[in-house]
Design a protein around this motif. Structure first.
Motif, PDB file in Angstrom:
ATOM      1  N   ILE A 218      23.079   2.465 -16.404  1.00 36.54           N
ATOM      2  CA  ILE A 218      24.232   3.441 -16.184  1.00 36.54           C
ATOM      3  C   ILE A 218      24.734   3.300 -14.571  1.00 36.54           C
ATOM      4  CG2 ILE A 218      25.295   5.720 -16.097  1.00 36.54           C
ATOM      5  CD1 ILE A 218      23.362   6.351 -18.462  1.00 36.54           C
ATOM      6  N   ASP A 219      23.602   3.341 -13.647  1.00 38.10           N
ATOM      7  CA  ASP A 219      24.105   3.242 -12.325  1.00 38.10           C
ATOM      8  C   ASP A 219      22.954   2.876 -11.474  1.00 38.10           C
ATOM      9  OD1 ASP A 219      24.707   3.763  -9.455  1.00 38.10           O
ATOM     10  OD2 ASP A 219      25.690   5.632  -9.837  1.00 38.10           O
TER      11      ASP A 219
ATOM     12  N   ASP B 113      21.374  -2.066 -22.048  1.00 36.27           N
ATOM     13  CA  ASP B 113      22.797  -1.950 -21.955  1.00 36.27           C
ATOM     14  C   ASP B 113      23.165  -0.585 -21.501  1.00 36.27           C
ATOM     15  OD1 ASP B 113      24.059  -1.282 -24.330  1.00 36.27           O
ATOM     16  OD2 ASP B 113      22.986  -3.076 -24.932  1.00 36.27           O
ATOM     17  N   ARG B 114      24.714  -0.605 -21.035  1.00 31.28           N
ATOM     18  CA  ARG B 114      25.163   0.832 -20.854  1.00 31.28           C
ATOM     19  C   ARG B 114      25.542   1.595 -22.127  1.00 31.28           C
ATOM     20  NH1 ARG B 114      27.373   2.146 -15.871  1.00 31.28           N
ATOM     21  NH2 ARG B 114      28.979   3.394 -16.694  1.00 31.28           N
ATOM     22  N   ASP B 115      25.896   0.890 -23.126  1.00 32.60           N
ATOM     23  CA  ASP B 115      26.291   1.438 -24.339  1.00 32.60           C
ATOM     24  C   ASP B 115      25.119   2.057 -24.963  1.00 32.60           C
ATOM     25  OD1 ASP B 115      28.855   1.028 -23.990  1.00 32.60           O
ATOM     26  OD2 ASP B 115      28.975  -0.750 -25.318  1.00 32.60           O
ATOM     27  N   THR B 116      24.075   1.505 -25.060  1.00 29.90           N
ATOM     28  CA  THR B 116      22.682   1.639 -25.655  1.00 29.90           C
ATOM     29  C   THR B 116      22.278   2.683 -24.841  1.00 29.90           C
ATOM     30  OG1 THR B 116      22.209  -0.592 -26.476  1.00 29.90           O
ATOM     31  CG2 THR B 116      20.421   0.879 -26.292  1.00 29.90           C
ATOM     32  N   ALA B 117      22.164   2.914 -23.602  1.00 30.82           N
ATOM     33  CA  ALA B 117      21.744   4.001 -22.604  1.00 30.82           C
ATOM     34  C   ALA B 117      22.628   5.287 -22.994  1.00 30.82           C
ATOM     35  CB  ALA B 117      21.989   3.472 -21.208  1.00 30.82           C
ATOM     36  N   PHE B 118      23.882   5.022 -23.108  1.00 28.83           N
ATOM     37  CA  PHE B 118      24.523   6.476 -23.638  1.00 28.83           C
ATOM     38  C   PHE B 118      24.214   6.854 -24.807  1.00 28.83           C
ATOM     39  CE2 PHE B 118      27.513   5.375 -19.806  1.00 28.83           C
ATOM     40  CZ  PHE B 118      27.278   6.590 -19.384  1.00 28.83           C
ATOM     41  N   ASP B 119      24.070   6.206 -25.751  1.00 32.38           N
ATOM     42  CA  ASP B 119      23.632   6.341 -27.085  1.00 32.38           C
ATOM     43  C   ASP B 119      22.398   7.010 -27.521  1.00 32.38           C
ATOM     44  OD1 ASP B 119      26.002   5.414 -28.325  1.00 32.38           O
ATOM     45  OD2 ASP B 119      25.083   3.396 -28.751  1.00 32.38           O
ATOM     46  N   LEU B 120      21.429   6.501 -26.602  1.00 32.12           N
ATOM     47  CA  LEU B 120      19.967   7.186 -26.557  1.00 32.12           C
ATOM     48  C   LEU B 120      20.182   8.520 -25.772  1.00 32.12           C
ATOM     49  CD1 LEU B 120      17.766   3.912 -25.591  1.00 32.12           C
ATOM     50  CD2 LEU B 120      17.471   5.381 -27.791  1.00 32.12           C
ATOM     51  N   GLY B 121      21.158   8.431 -24.603  1.00 35.28           N
ATOM     52  CA  GLY B 121      20.785   9.718 -23.904  1.00 35.28           C
ATOM     53  C   GLY B 121      21.522  10.685 -25.210  1.00 35.28           C
ATOM     54  N   ASP B 122      22.662  10.439 -25.653  1.00 35.26           N
ATOM     55  CA  ASP B 122      23.175  11.558 -26.528  1.00 35.26           C
ATOM     56  C   ASP B 122      22.233  11.876 -27.559  1.00 35.26           C
ATOM     57  OD1 ASP B 122      25.355  11.322 -25.313  1.00 35.26           O
ATOM     58  OD2 ASP B 122      26.511   9.753 -26.764  1.00 35.26           O
ATOM     59  N   ALA B 123      21.197  11.019 -28.047  1.00 33.33           N
ATOM     60  CA  ALA B 123      20.396  11.333 -29.114  1.00 33.33           C
ATOM     61  C   ALA B 123      19.104  12.206 -28.464  1.00 33.33           C
ATOM     62  CB  ALA B 123      19.573   9.975 -29.898  1.00 33.33           C
TER      63      ALA B 123
END
Length: 981
Positions: free
Chosen positions: A644-645, A664-674
């Motif tokens: 992410i950063d 990748d960023r999208d996967t990072a956000f998806d994992l964070g949301d989960a």
């Protein structure tokens, strides 16, 4: 609406999330095609405690509802001068179709068209999925309408029963009428029809008893005698006068006379008749207190009565204590008349304490004996016994209830081979390998049905009605603590029945403590703990490795105790492969110890969670499991931070990440949301333990900051407060500095700039590292600029910029240049634009999307300052254009708010209004009070320009209420706007 509120678009269900959104939709549907005033909607949603921001919140709810209904253009949910109107076609609403079918059934009943009565009542009753709007409060105004629909349903049932009786089909009606007279003890029509049905089947004694009970109830409770319909049924019963033949609507075909038998024809020799086998009636008595499950009962009934070329089979599965056996017996009891050759019931002991499951031969022997087979005639091998059972059942209509089956292998030898028979199976596993069967997974009861079950079991639902009314809130809490599990509810009700003076609140207090809950849910031979232990013990005693891993997984779940679980997490905790962990979790779902609410996410029932906590009594082993989970989450949040950063990952001195493990960023956000809910819970739990250190708790929280700055701000503050407490205790300066600076960032994005400056000053006093000081000084300058302390802000930002240039940190240069440009904007917008352009360029060179987006928006704000809204709009649109970067919410908010302001100044007011209301919906969904306040400020300006001053003032009041505790510069302007009238 005839059941829980459900919306379907013809292809798939469209979920309406949140109780207020569902209540809003219900009110609009109850008044479909009619305008509903704002006052009426506010009253339904909030009652007498409506907040000052109620109308603004209502608009947000309307926007969300339109989105859920795919009605973004407002053609279905239309605004009216006084409120809103929902446009609905007759065929789109089940209540209108139900009412139309009831009207047609009434007309057919009046005309004596019995086939039409049956067809139209079936159409109406098929639409009934349960208690109308069962999941909504009566505040929605559904009381009168629901009562009308309930009465229409009962009337349709009366017409249906009358048609069936007149057509000479009484047998199948008796179980349903028996239930209905119990539920409606003073409804004379059902009693009269039950008397007629019992008389038609030759059961005069029961018919007389039904009449006597009704007459006694009417005389004692109402002081009246039965009405004409009951009296006529009673008269025919006493006179042994049969049901009159139905009047046909058309002439029947003439029946030819039988040909005379010739005198020379010899009398045929009678064929010997085999001795009639016994007709088994082995069903146990239905549960005395059975509530709900009407949809499931109907589904089972349809499956078991469906005509086909094979035996009908239905399987009811679910966790221990969910009411599988009670449902099966209730269903089978209602089908006695449909299976006149008998009903067999067999407990296969798949999960019976102290007993092994029945072998195939033992089960076959029991069934054959029930059919009257002599013991000596039963083959000694299971194959021969199974063949004999199939022979005995061939050509019959017999119902088999196979309760508590262990697995499909135990059931298969017991299945008939020919049509006519039906088999109802219960078990904890779903048994999907049984082909051509209905598979019904049973869940916990609804809250309404749970309360009803406790009331009836406790015996407090009639004589103690006033007590029940007083204790409704306590009953709701009680059933939630019981997990709405029927077995637990029966135990709780029995405890209340045993101690008539025990208030519900007293039992709630005992169940509140998780460590004692399972102890309280034991009574006589009923025990939640024992029921769950049977399943776990069978896994533990298995020789199959997947079963043993499943048992280990349940113990680990109890030790780490998180909201939900995934295979990768359990893989790290149990030190097995992710595939093995996934198989273990799937096995726990199969035996009903876990649910899978979302793909690849697993969660236990609350009472299973209590049981699982007991499986690891050793504190050292529990700590090992928890530390393993914390280590896995540190690794995950560290990889997320780098994706992410990357700059923040370096500044925060997080561990390196192998190239193979990068996200990748999208996967990072998806994992964070989960996983964020789990990580937050785990950090709180670890921070409360005596063995936790600031270092091990700080690292995952520190690594999570880049994700939280985009997704969630309040949680960041709470987690860092925990770290600060541990850091002060351990004298850990590194952990303390990061916690203070992250807490200051939350103050920044929520408008509490003064508190943020104080925390950053504490951090700066502890930091010597140039890169870290540069970051803190830059943030301090931003906060000071918000406070209007320009000289201090410039000094702090220039010092930060010098450090950024010294270290070659382009990202920091971009951030500081943007902040300096904002400070200069009021006095020299052109110079501010120059700084912002440099910021954008530095952001692009360092792949820093946040700086690019913010810089473009800041150029837009500078052009607004120059009274050039057209150019400003271009920059705002460019700043919000799709890009590979995911900007934090506060950056998105400012960009789009600036776009709305530019549209307002250009006179494009409807576009501005749509944009602002969309932003309000997002802020409300995120529960971001500060963002909602800033948006309501702009919202009011747009409404004022539209000539809707009362609505504008309401928006400004809402903005002031949300921004009241912040130091935002808009507060003064809001007060001036409201004072100006």
């Amino acid at each position: 609406m005839l059941g829980t509120l459900t919306v379907h678009d013809g292809t798939a269900e469209r979920p309406i999330r949140g109780p207020k959104a569902r209540t809003l939709l219900a009110v609009l549907l109850l008044n479909a095609d009619r305008p509903v005033s704002l006052d009426r909607l506010v009253d339904a949603l909030w009652g007498e405690r409506a907040p000052a921001t109620a109308e603004a919140s209502l608009r947000n709810l309307v926007a969300r509802l339109r989105k859920s209904l795919a009605d973004e253009d407002g053609t279905r949910l239309r605004a009216t001068p006084a409120g809103y109107r929902l446009v609905v076609a007759d065929e789109e609403l089940d209540t209108r179709r139900f009412e139309a079918a009831v009207r047609r059934a009434h007309a057919a009943h009046e005309a004596g068209d019995l086939p039409a009565v049956l067809a139209e009542t079936a159409t109406a009753l098929d639409l009934w999925r349960g208690e109308p709007l069962a999941d909504l409060p009566e505040a929605a105004g559904n009381g009168a309408a629901c009562e009308q629909w309930r009465e229409s349903r009962l009337q349709a049932l009366e017409w249906r029963f009358d048609a069936e009786l007149r057509l000479g089909r009484p047998h199948a009606l008796i179980p349903e009428l028996t239930r209905l007279v119990g539920e409606h003890p003073l409804r004379e029509a059902f009693h009269a029809q039950l008397i007629r049905a019992l008389q038609a089947t030759g059961d005069r004694a029961r018919a007389l008893a039904v009449h006597q009970r009704l007459r006694t109830a009417l005389v004692e409770e109402l002081g009246v005698e039965p009405g004409p319909a009951v009296r006529e049924a009673h008269r025919r019963l006493l006179a042994e006068q049969p049901e009159p033949e139905p009047e046909l609507l058309s002439e029947p075909e003439p029946v030819s006379e039988p040909e005379p038998v010739s005198a020379s024809t010899s009398t045929p020799t009678p064929t010997p008749v085999a001795a009639e086998r016994p007709r088994p009636a082995q069903l146990p008595s239905p549960a005395a207190h059975f509530v709900g499950r009407q949809e499931q009962l109907e589904a089972l009934r349809r499956a078991l009565l469906a005509g086909s070329d094979r035996t009908a089979v239905a399987v009811v599965s679910g966790m221990a204590g969910v009411g599988k056996s009670a449902l099966a017996v209730r269903c089978a009891d209602g089908l006695r008349a449909e299976f006149p050759d008998g009903q067999l019931f067999l407990n296969l002991r798949g999960a019976t304490p102290g007993l092994a499951p029945l072998t195939a031969h033992a089960a076959l022997t029991a069934l054959l004996l029930g059919l009257g087979t002599a013991p000596g005639a039963i083959p000694e091998d299971a194959g021969g016994a199974a063949a004999l059972l199939r022979t005995a059942l061939a050509g019959t209509r017999t119902l088999l209830v196979l309760d508590d089956a262990a697995d499909p292998a135990q059931v298969r030898p017991l299945l008939p081979a020919t049509p006519g028979c039906a088999v109802l199976v219960t078990g904890r596993t779903p048994m999907h390998t049984l082909d051509h069967a209905l598979h019904l997974r049973l869940d916990a009861l609804s809250e309404r049905d749970s309360i009803a079950l406790v009331e009836r079991t406790a015996g407090r639902s009639t004589a103690d009605r006033s007590v029940v009314a007083i204790e409704q809130a306590d009953l709701a809490r009680l059933v939630r603590l019981c997990g709405r599990l029927p077995l637990a509810l029966r135990i709780a009700g029995a405890r209340l029945a045993a101690r008539r003076t025990l208030p519900v609140r007293g039992l709630v207090g005992r169940l509140e403590e998780p460590a004692d809950r399972l102890d309280e849910l034991e009574l006589d031979d009923l025990s939640i703990r024992q029921s769950l232990a049977l399943t776990h013990d069978s896994l533990r005693a298995s020789t199959r490795r997947p079963d043993l891993r499943a048992a280990d997984a349940l113990a680990a779940i109890g030790a780490i105790d998180l909201p939900d679980y995934s295979a990768p997490l359990l893989s790290a905790v149990l030190r097995i492969t992710p595939a093995q962990a996934g198989a273990a979790l799937d096995r726990l779902v199969e035996v009903a110890l876990l649910d899978e609410p979302r793909p690849d996410r697993y969660a236990p029932h609350d009472l299973v969670r209590d049981y699982a906590r007991e499986l690891v009594p050793d504190p050292a082993e529990r700590t090992r499991h928890v530390r393993a989970a914390l280590g896995w989450y540190l690794d995950l949040s560290n990889r997320m931070a780098l994706a992410i950063d990357p700059s923040a990952h370096q500044v925060r001195r997080l561990p390196p990440v192998d190239d193979a493990d990068r996200l990748d960023r999208d996967t990072a956000f998806d994992l964070g949301d989960a996983e964020f809910g789990n990580l937050s819970t785990l950090v709180e739990r670890v921070a409360a333990t005596p063995w936790a250190t600031a270092a091990e708790v700080s690292l995952p929280v520190r690594a999570l900051a880049p994700y939280l700055r985009v997704r969630r701000h309040p949680e960041s503050f709470r987690l860092n407060e925990l770290v600060r407490g541990l850091a002060l205790r351990d004298d850990d300066r590194t952990a303390l500095v990061h916690a203070l600076s992250d807490m200051a960032h939350v103050h920044f994005v929520t408008g509490r700039s003064l508190q943020g400056v104080e925390l950053l000053d504490q951090s700066l006093a502890l930091v010597d590292d140039p890169a870290h000081r540069r970051s803190l000084l830059g943030n301090r300058g931003l906060l000071l600029s918000n406070l209007g302390r320009v000289q201090e802000a410039v000094a702090s930002l220039e010092e930060s910029l010098a450090l950024a240039v010294q270290t070659g940190d382009l990202r920091s240069q971009a951030t500081v240049l943007s902040a300096l440009g904002n400070l200069l904007e009021a006095d020299d917008p052109h110079l501010a634009i120059a700084h912002h352009r440099r910021s954008v360029e530095a952001g692009r060179r360092s792949d820093f999307g946040d700086a690019v987006s913010a810089g473009l928006a800041n150029i837009g704000f500078a052009h607004l300052r120059l009274d050039d809204p057209a150019t400003a709009l271009d920059y705002f649109i460019e700043s919000t254009a799709p890009s590979p970067w995911v900007s934090p919410w506060h950056v998105v908010l400012e960009n789009r708010r600036g776009q709305a302001e530019a549209l307002r100044r250009l006179g494009r007011l409807e576009e501005a209004l749509d944009l602002v209301r969309d932003l309000l919906g997002q802020a409300t969904a995120l529960q971001d009070a500060f963002a909602t306040g800033t948006i309501e400020h702009t919202h009011g300006l747009v409404l004022r320009d539209l000539g809707r001053l009362p609505e504008a003032r309401a928006a400004w009041r809402a903005a002031l209420a949300r921004l009241g505790t912040s130091s935002h510069q808009a507060i003064a302007e809001l007060r001036e706007l409201l004072a100006a009238g």
